[in-house]
Design an enzyme around this catalytic site. Sequence first.
Site, mmCIF file in Angstrom:
data_model
loop_
_atom_site.group_PDB
_atom_site.id
_atom_site.type_symbol
_atom_site.label_atom_id
_atom_site.label_comp_id
_atom_site.label_asym_id
_atom_site.label_seq_id
_atom_site.Cartn_x
_atom_site.Cartn_y
_atom_site.Cartn_z
ATOM 1 N N GLY A 15 56.405 55.021 12.944
ATOM 2 C CA GLY A 15 57.380 55.997 13.415
ATOM 3 C C GLY A 15 58.712 55.998 12.700
ATOM 4 O O GLY A 15 59.698 56.521 13.219
ATOM 5 N N SER A 16 58.761 55.430 11.487
ATOM 6 C CA SER A 16 60.067 55.401 10.815
ATOM 7 C C SER A 16 60.511 56.806 10.408
ATOM 8 O O SER A 16 61.703 57.122 10.465
ATOM 9 C CB SER A 16 60.053 54.449 9.614
ATOM 10 N N ASN A 17 59.574 57.664 10.021
ATOM 11 C CA ASN A 17 59.966 59.055 9.729
ATOM 12 C C ASN A 17 60.447 59.769 10.993
ATOM 13 O O ASN A 17 61.412 60.535 10.940
ATOM 14 C CB ASN A 17 58.790 59.827 9.114
ATOM 15 N N LEU A 90 42.944 65.021 12.877
ATOM 16 C CA LEU A 90 42.968 66.458 12.605
ATOM 17 C C LEU A 90 43.608 67.170 13.795
ATOM 18 O O LEU A 90 43.356 66.813 14.947
ATOM 19 C CB LEU A 90 41.538 66.994 12.457
ATOM 20 N N VAL A 91 44.385 68.186 13.506
ATOM 21 C CA VAL A 91 45.009 68.947 14.590
ATOM 22 C C VAL A 91 43.968 69.904 15.182
ATOM 23 O O VAL A 91 43.329 70.657 14.449
ATOM 24 C CB VAL A 91 46.227 69.729 14.051
ATOM 25 N N ASN A 105 53.130 68.847 8.085
ATOM 26 C CA ASN A 105 52.738 67.456 7.857
ATOM 27 C C ASN A 105 53.429 66.904 6.608
ATOM 28 O O ASN A 105 53.758 67.659 5.688
ATOM 29 C CB ASN A 105 51.216 67.391 7.644
ATOM 30 N N HIS A 107 52.613 64.074 3.599
ATOM 31 C CA HIS A 107 51.563 63.235 3.035
ATOM 32 C C HIS A 107 52.172 62.399 1.908
ATOM 33 O O HIS A 107 52.912 62.931 1.074
ATOM 34 C CB HIS A 107 50.427 64.107 2.496
HETATM 35 C C1 GAR Z 1 54.190 57.988 5.977
HETATM 36 O O1 GAR Z 1 54.301 57.445 4.691
HETATM 37 C C2 GAR Z 1 53.418 59.280 5.946
HETATM 38 O O2 GAR Z 1 53.598 60.018 4.773
HETATM 39 C C3 GAR Z 1 52.003 58.798 6.057
HETATM 40 O O3 GAR Z 1 52.037 57.741 6.967
HETATM 41 C C4 GAR Z 1 53.317 57.096 6.859
HETATM 42 C C5 GAR Z 1 53.857 56.957 8.257
HETATM 43 O O4 GAR Z 1 54.977 56.115 8.279
HETATM 44 N N1 GAR Z 1 51.122 59.854 6.484
HETATM 45 C C6 GAR Z 1 49.863 59.955 6.077
HETATM 46 O O5 GAR Z 1 49.331 59.143 5.342
HETATM 47 C C7 GAR Z 1 49.120 61.188 6.599
HETATM 48 N N2 GAR Z 1 47.899 61.383 5.873
HETATM 49 P P1 GAR Z 1 55.947 56.112 9.543
HETATM 50 O O6 GAR Z 1 55.059 56.016 10.788
HETATM 51 O O7 GAR Z 1 56.797 54.888 9.371
HETATM 52 O O8 GAR Z 1 56.740 57.375 9.520
#
Ligand code: GAR
Length: 197
Positions: A15-17, A90-91, A105, A107
């Site tokens: 969840g850092s994003n 998948l949504v 999303n 990626h």
């Molecule tokens: C992020 O790097 C995001 O781009 C990736 O998971 C990480 C989540 O980090 N998403 C995918 O790989 C989707 N296919 P976070 O939970 O710390 O935000």
Amino acid sequence: MEKEINIAILGSGNGSNAQRIAEYFKDNSQIKISTIISNKKDAYIITRAENLNIPCRYFNRNDFYNTDNVLNYLKEKEIDYVILAGFLWLVPDNLLKAFPQRIINIHPALLPNYGGKGMYGSHVHESVIANKEKESGITIHFVDENYDQGQTIFQAKCQINPDDTADTLAQKIHLLEYEYFPKVIEQVVANQNFNNN
Ligand code: GAR
């Protein structure tokens, strides 16, 4: 007055994003992070949501795929945009239909390369390093019924050095994500809502 735009963030992990996006919009008068949804009961994104004082809900596979529980919750919260930040399922169709061009999303690679089922988080970076790529990056895109195939909104690149590992690449990618994801969300909202005010 501008219409308030309510955003829901969906995540499955750290969840850092989600935290970065919430902090970016904290004092925004129009855009509000109204809820964070996790599909993993023990994901750290739930703790982050609590610390940020953002309403948080957990929904399981049945809620997502066999019922309208998630959709009804999003309607109840008057959600305008759904942001996937490390969300690994998948949504479902009911959400795609309810939010056309309004599910976004991120990626951690330069799509169309290194996307698709099973390509998430560290798996992506391990493959990129194993293939001795010279660059990687992020792709922010609208979501459709396939993994990682919706229309691209934005990409940013980073260089890969010979001594980079999956971990150091992940750090570079996260920095790009933190820098650009909130700004791109802000831009999409501004562009799509320009004619409605
Ligand atoms: C992020 O790097 C995001 O781009 C990736 O998971 C990480 C989540 O980090 N998403 C995918 O790989 C989707 N296919 P976070 O939970 O710390 O935000």
